[in-house]
Scaffold this active site. Structure first.
Site, PDB file in Angstrom:
ATOM      1  N   GLU A   1       0.851  -1.180   0.000  1.00 36.45           N
ATOM      2  CA  GLU A   1       0.000   0.000   0.000  1.00 36.45           C
ATOM      3  C   GLU A   1       0.885   1.227   0.000  1.00 36.45           C
ATOM      4  O   GLU A   1       1.915   1.270   0.673  1.00 36.45           O
ATOM      5  CB  GLU A   1      -0.898  -0.053   1.243  1.00 36.45           C
ATOM      6  CG  GLU A   1      -1.746   1.174   1.496  1.00 36.45           C
ATOM      7  CD  GLU A   1      -2.655   1.541   0.338  1.00 36.45           C
ATOM      8  OE1 GLU A   1      -3.395   0.672  -0.156  1.00 36.45           O
ATOM      9  OE2 GLU A   1      -2.626   2.717  -0.080  1.00 36.45           O
TER      10      GLU A   1
ATOM     11  N   ASP B   1      -6.931   2.539  -8.702  1.00 41.41           N
ATOM     12  CA  ASP B   1      -7.223   3.916  -9.074  1.00 41.41           C
ATOM     13  C   ASP B   1      -7.435   3.982 -10.590  1.00 41.41           C
ATOM     14  O   ASP B   1      -6.565   3.596 -11.345  1.00 41.41           O
ATOM     15  CB  ASP B   1      -6.043   4.799  -8.657  1.00 41.41           C
ATOM     16  CG  ASP B   1      -6.360   6.278  -8.740  1.00 41.41           C
ATOM     17  OD1 ASP B   1      -7.185   6.681  -9.580  1.00 41.41           O
ATOM     18  OD2 ASP B   1      -5.744   7.040  -7.960  1.00 41.41           O
TER      19      ASP B   1
END
Lengths: 252, 449
Positions: free
Chosen positions: A96, A152
């Site tokens: 992450e 995303d």
């Protein structure tokens, strides 16, 4: 490590972190070189730090146990937590980019390990930019599963190159995955779903899984239900677009 | 390098924060525009080429005369700094490319530009396949492009082909591109400390997707690559130099690091100016055929360092330093031919800010590398005098632009190249305050003015 007693960010009764103290924007710039340490090579990845109960000291070279599942952009860790109990013998890691979110996942895993002795020892998280540093973490053919859940979308065309699934980056993911390893992608954005599918379809080292194979794989169902993002999509009645492919040897 | 500027920013309250930021940006840009002089030698030493700024200069050693380049696309060669030059296809082709976003392929027989390829971005490295069918070039965003050159004969007009992206290092500047000796692999090195070994496919225009290995171990940007040819392994042994002052030897099939030689530490012993000790980037490396030696050019070292390798034990170590005396000469690029047994060096740069002369190049040659047994008293490598080098003063006149060189220029050039490389390739480490400040002056926010 934070003390549970003193910190309000951890729920006293469950020992798990409270999400509202770890909120971060959904978007993070993958192009910026943030401040986090990067291992020089896969042999420099310290498994004893990530899986303390399984690797008793960092000197112990246990070459038989390697990380096999990687959740790229693991967010708040929903998928990893589900996978941990489904595959208790497999080492898995989440990657992450966002600092606060990584901290949340660390606390979550910590809390779960305390509350469930013997469990959740096989899962960990690391803060890193997986678009640049996958080869630093994983050897050739090390992984058997890679996950890209609700990445995303980077809607603007000029930002398409920032997408985590792209023809060039698939070369690196193919490198890290063993032949026969599986890449799982899912999104609720139709255009992104088309994009990811077409990138995978056009890549010579990936082939689509057949319907019956998808049905037989217990992980496939988790893609849309195990994560925060997936649950949000379900609540809003949205649609999911999946692309699950197998890493194959290139035709020579 | 970073700290003085950070302090300026925080203490200087007279200038607005925007001004300081802009100045810093401009200063960086000007420094980065300085481009080092490059040298490349034909495999059988038929010719030698030097690139300084936008100027490409070639001397034909076979016929002992300067070469006039013929470029039908208008203008003589490039419009902006050349960043990469290389002979390829066993000497039949020569490629040059750089900041003008043009990749030019030249025939080494006629020295005509047979093809000009347009690149979307500035080019940072070039390579030609050994069979002469493909030219690869890398841009500053990490994409390696490939263009095919179907078998040509000198009489065809210049072909203007379109390149396709073949592979990419995500958002990283590619500093060097090389084919393995057997042409099976293409190696790309970047500023994020990585070296990627990719299988060069039969149809490169469809992309090079199969990564053979990553050679990871450098702790700073990788600046240069070279191959040692070995009869035992057709893919060769890869050698790399980096900003971490080390030269490393690799097995490209497995990606494993065979040996490391910390050259920075060795130059420290020779340099009286120890304060600059941190910046001993390996600027260029070059294998010297017919002897087990590698030449390394290191920032701040006046001369070159010779490293010797031993293939059976897979080790690398410093053999000796060949100093250049009598003039200031810090090589910016090295070249050698397969047959000649000479090491060619050039120093120089273009777009030097504080001098009238916009560019400088100085060529020197070292000879005397012999394949010898440990016992025999070997010939020492020696720096040749100007009159002794092949081509002599005629060559120097062509490649340098003049015979004599102002010493101050040499030092300024070496300094400028060092700064430029550092600004371009070393990642800036910002303090937390500086990062927050930079976020405030982001240019994607609407300006209040």
């Amino acid at each position: 490590m934070l003390e549970n007693k003193a910190s309000p960010t951890i729920n006293k009764s469950t020992g798990l972190p409270r999400k509202r103290f770890y909120r971060a924007r959904a978007h993070s710039n993958p192009l910026s070189d943030s401040h986090f340490p990067v291992p020089l090579s896969p042999s420099h990845v310290d498994c004893s730090l990530h899986y303390p109960q399984l690797f008793l000291s960092s000197d112990q070279i246990d070459s038989s146990r390697k990380i096999q599942f990687a959740d790229i952009g693991c967010g708040f860790g929903g998928l990893l937590i589900s996978l941990s109990t489904l595959f208790p013998e497999t080492l898995m890691i989440g990657m992450e980019l966002r600092d606060k979110v990584t901290e949340y996942v660390k606390e979550r895993i910590s809390g779960l390990r305390v509350a469930n002795p013997g469990q959740y020892q096989n899962v960990s998280v690391v803060r890193t930019n997986s678009m640049k540093y996958i080869p630093n973490y994983f050897e050739k053919g090390q992984l058997s599963k890679m996950f890209f859940l609700f990445p995303d979308p980077h809607f603007k065309e000029k930002n398409h190159r920032r997408r985590v699934i792209s023809p060039h980056l698939l070369d690196e993911y193919a490198y890290a995955l063993q032949v026969g390893g599986i890449i799982y992608t899912i999104t609720d954005v139709e255009e992104l779903g088309e994009w990811m599918k077409s990138c995978l379809e056009n890549h010579p080292m990936f082939e689509a899984l057949l319907e019956n194979e998808l049905e037989a794989d217990p992980v496939v169902k988790l893609l849309s239900t195990a994560t925060e993002e997936g649950q949000k999509v379900a609540r809003n009645g949205g649609q999911n677009f999946r692309a699950v492919y197998r890493r194959i040897a290139p035709a020579s | 390098m970073e700290d003085p500027r950070v302090e300026e920013c925080e203490h200087d309250s007279n200038k607005t924060e925007e001004d300081t930021q802009m100045e810093e940006g401009e200063q960086n840009n000007k420094d980065m525009e300085v481009s080092p002089a490059l040298i490349s030698v034909h495999p059988t030493q038929n010719s030698v080429a030097v690139a300084v700024g936008s100027d490409l200069r070639v001397f034909n050693l076979l016929e002992d005369c300067a070469v006039t380049l013929v470029d039908e696309s208008g203008g003589t060669s490039h419009n902006d700094s050349i960043r990469g030059i290389k002979y390829g296809a066993n000497g039949k082709l020569f490629v040059s490319a750089g900041d003008d976003k043009l990749v030019k392929v030249w025939s080494t027989e006629s020295w005509r530009c047979i093809s000009t390829v347009c690149s979307e971005k500035r080019v940072s490295a070039v390579a030609v396949s050994h069979d002469g069918l493909h030219v690869c070039f890398a841009d500053k965003f990490g994409v390696v492009w490939v263009v095919d050159l179907p078998g040509f004969d000198g009489t065809e007009g210049p072909l203007n082909k379109k390149a396709v992206p073949m592979l990419a290092h995500y958002c990283s500047i590619i500093t060097s591109l090389e084919f393995s000796p057997d042409g099976q692999f293409i190696i790309s090195a970047d500023r994020d400390f990585k070296i990627r070994v990719t299988v060069f496919p039969k149809k490169p225009l469809d992309g090079a997707h199969e990564i053979e290995s990553f050679c990871l171990g450098h702790t700073e940007f990788v600046s240069c690559l070279a191959f040692i040819c070995s009869p035992d392994c057709s893919q060769g042994i890869l050698v790399s130099g980096g900003g971490d002052s080390s030269v490393r030897m690799w097995d490209i099939i497995s990606g494993s690091l065979l040996d490391t030689c910390e050259v920075g530490a060795k130059t420290g012993q020779l340099e009286s100016d120890a304060s600059e000790g941190n910046f001993s980037t390996v600027t260029d490396i070059c294998t010297i055929p017919n002897c087990t030696l590698i030449a390394a050019a290191i920032q701040s070292l006046q001369g070159i360092m010779l490293l010797s390798y031993d293939l059976p034990s897979q080790t690398l170590s410093v053999a000796k330093v060949v100093s250049i005396v009598g003039e200031i000469f810090i090589p910016t690029s090295l070249g050698s031919s397969i047959s000649g047994g000479l090491l060619w060096m050039v120093t120089g740069a273009s777009k030097l800010r504080s001098f009238d002369l916009s560019s400088l190049s100085r060529v020197k040659v070292i000879s005397g590398f012999t394949k010898s047994s440990p016992d025999s008293s070997e010939q020492e490598p020696v720096v040749l005098a100007d009159s002794e080098i092949p081509g002599g003063t005629k060559l120097l006149e062509k490649l340098q632009g003049s015979i004599s060189i102002d010493e101050r220029l040499s030092l300024a050039a070496a300094d400028a190249v060092k700064t430029a490389m550092c600004n371009l390739l070393i990642k800036k480490q910002y303090t937390v305050e500086k990062r927050e400040f930079r976020k405030r002056t982001r240019n994607d926010k609407k300006s209040k003015q």
